[in-house]
Design an enzyme around this catalytic site. Structure first.
Site, mmCIF file in Angstrom:
data_model
loop_
_atom_site.group_PDB
_atom_site.id
_atom_site.type_symbol
_atom_site.label_atom_id
_atom_site.label_comp_id
_atom_site.label_asym_id
_atom_site.label_seq_id
_atom_site.Cartn_x
_atom_site.Cartn_y
_atom_site.Cartn_z
ATOM 1 N N ASN A 33 49.483 -42.951 62.911
ATOM 2 C CA ASN A 33 48.791 -42.082 61.965
ATOM 3 C C ASN A 33 47.275 -42.232 62.013
ATOM 4 O O ASN A 33 46.552 -41.332 61.599
ATOM 5 C CB ASN A 33 49.330 -42.417 60.552
ATOM 6 C CG ASN A 33 48.492 -41.840 59.453
ATOM 7 O OD1 ASN A 33 48.623 -40.665 59.143
ATOM 8 N ND2 ASN A 33 47.616 -42.649 58.868
ATOM 9 N N TYR A 62 39.916 -33.462 69.789
ATOM 10 C CA TYR A 62 40.983 -33.738 68.818
ATOM 11 C C TYR A 62 42.248 -32.956 69.165
ATOM 12 O O TYR A 62 43.363 -33.487 69.161
ATOM 13 C CB TYR A 62 40.450 -33.346 67.440
ATOM 14 C CG TYR A 62 41.372 -33.563 66.275
ATOM 15 C CD1 TYR A 62 41.678 -34.856 65.840
ATOM 16 C CD2 TYR A 62 41.897 -32.487 65.577
ATOM 17 C CE1 TYR A 62 42.504 -35.050 64.746
ATOM 18 C CE2 TYR A 62 42.718 -32.670 64.486
ATOM 19 C CZ TYR A 62 43.018 -33.966 64.067
ATOM 20 O OH TYR A 62 43.840 -34.149 62.983
ATOM 21 N N SER A 70 48.666 -32.079 64.674
ATOM 22 C CA SER A 70 47.871 -31.344 63.700
ATOM 23 C C SER A 70 47.998 -29.855 64.011
ATOM 24 O O SER A 70 48.220 -29.473 65.175
ATOM 25 C CB SER A 70 46.421 -31.808 63.849
ATOM 26 O OG SER A 70 45.545 -30.763 63.593
ATOM 27 N N ASP A 127 44.796 -51.020 59.417
ATOM 28 C CA ASP A 127 43.610 -50.154 59.282
ATOM 29 C C ASP A 127 42.370 -50.930 59.694
ATOM 30 O O ASP A 127 42.135 -52.049 59.257
ATOM 31 C CB ASP A 127 43.438 -49.610 57.859
ATOM 32 C CG ASP A 127 42.671 -48.293 57.875
ATOM 33 O OD1 ASP A 127 43.271 -47.267 57.533
ATOM 34 O OD2 ASP A 127 41.479 -48.292 58.265
HETATM 35 P P1 NAI Z 1 42.001 -40.666 56.732
HETATM 36 O O1 NAI Z 1 40.653 -40.726 57.339
HETATM 37 O O2 NAI Z 1 42.109 -40.668 55.258
HETATM 38 O O3 NAI Z 1 42.897 -41.852 57.300
HETATM 39 C C1 NAI Z 1 42.850 -42.256 58.626
HETATM 40 C C2 NAI Z 1 42.770 -43.769 58.642
HETATM 41 O O4 NAI Z 1 42.819 -44.207 59.998
HETATM 42 C C3 NAI Z 1 41.491 -44.317 58.047
HETATM 43 O O5 NAI Z 1 41.775 -45.199 56.983
HETATM 44 C C4 NAI Z 1 40.820 -45.019 59.204
HETATM 45 O O6 NAI Z 1 40.112 -46.197 58.837
HETATM 46 C C5 NAI Z 1 41.984 -45.350 60.097
HETATM 47 N N1 NAI Z 1 41.570 -45.531 61.482
HETATM 48 C C6 NAI Z 1 40.679 -44.796 62.193
HETATM 49 N N2 NAI Z 1 40.546 -45.292 63.423
HETATM 50 C C7 NAI Z 1 41.349 -46.366 63.510
HETATM 51 C C8 NAI Z 1 41.661 -47.278 64.540
HETATM 52 N N3 NAI Z 1 41.065 -47.184 65.743
HETATM 53 N N4 NAI Z 1 42.556 -48.251 64.294
HETATM 54 C C9 NAI Z 1 43.150 -48.361 63.084
HETATM 55 N N5 NAI Z 1 42.879 -47.523 62.072
HETATM 56 C C10 NAI Z 1 42.006 -46.533 62.280
HETATM 57 O O7 NAI Z 1 42.727 -39.373 57.347
HETATM 58 P P2 NAI Z 1 44.117 -38.659 57.071
HETATM 59 O O8 NAI Z 1 43.834 -37.278 56.741
HETATM 60 O O9 NAI Z 1 44.957 -39.459 56.180
HETATM 61 O O10 NAI Z 1 44.707 -38.639 58.547
HETATM 62 C C11 NAI Z 1 45.859 -39.312 58.958
HETATM 63 C C12 NAI Z 1 46.355 -38.679 60.245
HETATM 64 O O11 NAI Z 1 46.787 -37.344 59.986
HETATM 65 C C13 NAI Z 1 45.325 -38.565 61.347
HETATM 66 O O12 NAI Z 1 45.941 -38.813 62.593
HETATM 67 C C14 NAI Z 1 44.886 -37.130 61.282
HETATM 68 O O13 NAI Z 1 44.391 -36.661 62.503
HETATM 69 C C15 NAI Z 1 46.181 -36.464 60.904
HETATM 70 N N6 NAI Z 1 46.014 -35.168 60.303
HETATM 71 C C16 NAI Z 1 45.536 -35.041 59.040
HETATM 72 C C17 NAI Z 1 45.413 -33.798 58.474
HETATM 73 C C18 NAI Z 1 44.983 -33.616 57.083
HETATM 74 O O14 NAI Z 1 45.039 -32.457 56.606
HETATM 75 N N7 NAI Z 1 44.576 -34.676 56.380
HETATM 76 C C19 NAI Z 1 45.693 -32.592 59.234
HETATM 77 C C20 NAI Z 1 46.264 -32.823 60.522
HETATM 78 C C21 NAI Z 1 46.386 -34.074 61.021
#
Ligand code: NAI
Length: 702
Positions: A383, A448, A435, A320
């Site tokens: 992710n 996105y 997504s 992360d």
């Molecule tokens: P979140 O924001 O809680 O977690 C995403 C993490 O990725 C963060 O901790 C962030 O620091 C890290 N991150 C961002 N850019 C980065 C990079 N360049 N290198 C390394 N780490 C990086 O979000 P969430 O919801 O847990 O999302 C996880 C995945 O699920 C994402 O790909 C998101 O698009 C996808 N997603 C989530 C949905 C939801 O309902 N939460 C819906 C559909 C898809």
């Protein structure tokens, strides 16, 4: 002589060991069993002490030692951990495969640790147990490697819940060595003296077997098949004939800590003991020997995936960047470190990586962390994610690019080096994160959604390229409350949208048990379903000898657009094969093979498009159709000077009238009833100018 640093990660084995019930009994006698626990010693309904599994080490360890080039003069068995996946049968064959998982450097005068990991299967390929053994090499320290991560096991500050006393015999090593460890230190007086002992000492693994019996007796009496994990550190030598005590503290449901002490001087001879027990769920999904990379695992869904993988035995790289929700800012080590600490607190293994996945070097670095810390990579969960929402016309290139870089390019940068390792070892599991927005669209998220569907395309082809190396690639579309969704989803819904309700699907898709590749699954609120790109059967409207025109597309639209009977395809080649198959049939049959008309109205809808204007020059004719029965009705076609008109109803002056039932008409149109047979059998009646009715076949290519 120095450790062979290149040997890390290289496969050892498979080594095979056949055993009969006598071997299991000999081991039991070697670790002190007798009439008091006859179940282990009598072939009738024999039960096997799970620690009997360590006998595989006598085949595996010599190879590990020679591959690592460890200095044999200074080695000791430091730690031993075993995970049991199935009860060990009373006879059969152990098939063990493993590798040198890592070296740790304690310093020049302090020695080195060589970690060997192996899995043992039975002849049916069922995994019986996983072993992680640590060899402490006093003379190999100072090679410039990292020290081992600290593993502190805190024994509760209270009296043990159970104390089991035992009296190993003076001759105990003489029996135990017959199970395979014939090292002179345990039998030869002079050798023992040379090694600095008064006399031969007990095998550490013999005392370990005594402890295993004691733990079973107190925690799962009569049910050795319920032992799930047995781990410990060997701390002091012990002479045979000295009484020992196994001290046991129950710490949780299904978990105890333990140590063995020398009853004469209370010295701890085995420490840091962990014992886990309970029903072994039949089809439990485990990751004991697996190394998993989870990107963006410092929060949200990634954190929950990482924790669950670690709880199930995986070694996890918690990647992360720790940046802002939109990916801006310098980032921070905090989120990844916190999750690593959480995993360690649960007794798991994890290492942090703070790279951004959005660059090629970043992606390489994530995989390097896995290789450096754990020697391999088996699983990648792509992710990491950010959002930069704007409606399309306001979407500047930098906001477009940043989102594509993290989601789509990030998956490419991490997966590519990881897949090279997976290909080499013939195993891998890769998960993409798409997504619902990507699959179905969402206002203001063009960057996105494009990236998220790009990941589906990446999966589709990786599935094909990975297939022959046992690499499975799938995609999850999660819905969960997180920083990304906190202002997108309604607050009352957020409370129910726990990431834990998504994780089971992700975990299954990266498990050994996962049977599918190239599929997409929605997961959220504990609901799971498959999403897919499906293709309807459509219609063959022309071919290279008869180029269709757009009007024919319009005429066949209903069938072209219909998804009834739609199917999924695993590759572009598969769908092209289907199309070629349909084209290779005669036009009528091809159309029929794709769908066939299912209603009379469909035929008349298609008629205009099927009209062959070239065949109608100088023709002036009106066909009236009277179709009886369910789905029937009246239609007429007016063909005049190369043009055609099709209408429902009856014409005042038809040239000829065709009367037929709806069922027979559909059979006729679908090629199942030849026109001549329909007429001669009386199913089709023609009134008026019968000769002109024969023009129908020329004028319409249905
Ligand atoms: P979140 O924001 O809680 O977690 C995403 C993490 O990725 C963060 O901790 C962030 O620091 C890290 N991150 C961002 N850019 C980065 C990079 N360049 N290198 C390394 N780490 C990086 O979000 P969430 O919801 O847990 O999302 C996880 C995945 O699920 C994402 O790909 C998101 O698009 C996808 N997603 C989530 C949905 C939801 O309902 N939460 C819906 C559909 C898809």
């Amino acid at each position: 002589m120095a450790l062979n640093l290149d040997a890390v990660g290289k496969t050892i084995g498979p080594v095979r060991r056949k055993y009969s019930w006598k071997d299991a009994v000999l081991y039991a006698l070697g670790v002190g069993a007798g009439f008091s626990d006859l179940d282990y010693c009598y072939e009738k309904d024999l039960k096997v002490i799970p620690s009997f599994g360590i006998t595989t080490l006598y085949d595996f360890m010599p190879q590990l030692l020679s591959n690592s080039n460890v200095n044999l003069a200074g080695i000791l068995h430091g730690e031993q951990e075993m995970f049991f996946h199935r009860p060990i049968p009373p006879e059969g064959e152990f098939i063990t495969e493993g590798r040198i998982a890592n070296y740790y450097d304690k310093g020049k005068k302090k020695g080195a640790l060589v970690i060997g990991k192996s899995e043992t299967f039975d002849l049916n390929g069922q995994k019986l147990f996983t072993s992680i053994g640590t060899v402490f090499s006093r003379l190999d320290g100072g090679f410039g490697g990292e020290d081992a991560p600290k593993k502190e096991i805190t024994i509760p500050d209270r009296d043990p819940d159970f104390v089991v006393e035992a009296q190993p015999l003076e001759d105990q090593p003489l029996i135990f060595r017959l199970s395979g460890d014939v090292f002179q230190l345990h039998v030869d007086q002079e050798f023992a003296k040379m090694a600095g002992f008064e006399k031969p000492i007990m095998h550490g693994l013999c005392t370990h077997g005594f402890a295993c019996r004691a733990l079973i007796e107190k925690l799962v009496p009569g049910e050795p098949e319920k032992v799930r994990r047995l781990a410990c550190r060997f701390t002091k030598p012990l002479y045979p004939g000295i009484n020992i005590k196994t001290l046991i503290w129950k710490t949780d449901d299904g978990q105890a800590l333990w140590r063995v002490v020398n009853s004469e001087n209370e010295e701890v001879v085995i420490d840091n003991g962990i014992f886990e027990y309970g029903e072994i769920p039949k089809d439990e999904i485990r990751f004991d020997d697996r190394v998993a990379i989870v990107t963006g695992a410092g929060a949200g869904l990634g954190r929950v995936y990482a924790l669950e993988l670690a709880k199930r035995g995986a070694k996890v790289v918690v990647n992360d960047l720790g940046g802002a929700r939109d990916g801006s800012g310098k980032g921070s080590k905090g989120p990844a470190d916190k999750v690593v600490d959480e995993i360690k607190a649960l007794g798991g293994e994890a290492v942090a990586n703070y790279n951004s996945v959005a660059t090629p070097e970043g992606g390489e670095g994530v995989v390097k962390t896995a290789l450096d810390a754990f020697g391999t990579v088996d699983i990648v969960i792509n992710n990491a994610g950010i959002l930069r929402d704007k409606s399309f016309l306001k979407m500047e290139p930098q906001n477009w690019q940043a989102v594509l870089d993290v989601h789509l390019n990030g998956a490419y940068y991490v997966t590519r080096p990881a897949m090279a390792v997976m290909k080499e070892k013939g195993y891998g599991r890769i998960l993409m994160t798409t997504s619902a927005a990507g699959l179905y669209g969402n206002f203001g998220q063009t960057n996105y959604t494009a990236a998220k569907m790009g990941l589906v395309g990446l999966m589709n082809t990786l599935e094909l390229e990975g297939e022959k190396y046992n690499i499975k690639v799938n995609t999850i579309a999660p819905v969960a409350a997180s920083r990304l969704t906190e202002d997108i989803l309604p607050p009352e819904l957020l409370d129910n949208l726990k990431p834990e309700l998504v994780a089971p699907m992700a975990i299954y898709l990266v498990s050994e048990q996962c049977p599918v590749s190239g599929n997409i699954y929605n997961a959220g609120l504990g609901c799971f379903n498959r999403a897919a790109i499906v293709t309807g059967p459509g219609a063959v409207v022309g071919d290279s000898s008869e180029i269709p025109n757009p009007e024919q597309v319009v005429a066949h639209w209903k069938r072209i657009a219909d998804l009834k009977g739609a199917k999924t395809y695993q590759s572009a080649a598969e769908i092209i094969g289907d199309v070629l198959g349909a084209l290779s049939k005669p036009a009528m049959a091809a159309a029929e093979s794709v769908t066939g008309f299912t209603s009379v109205a469909d035929v008349f809808d298609a008629m205009l498009g099927a009209f062959v204007a070239g065949a109608a020059a100088g023709v002036d004719v009106i066909f009236q159709y009277i179709i009886s029965g369910d789905g029937g009705g009246d239609w007429f076609c007016v063909v005049k000077d190369g043009s055609c008109q099709v209408e429902a109803g009856t014409h005042a002056k038809p040239t000829c009238t065709l009367k037929i039932s709806a069922g027979d008409f559909l059979d006729l149109m679908n090629g199942k009833l030849p026109a001549m047979q329909a007429y001669t059998s009386g199913k089709l009646k023609i009134e008026g100018d019968i000769v002109k009715s024969q023009l129908i076949e020329k004028l319409f290519k249905l």
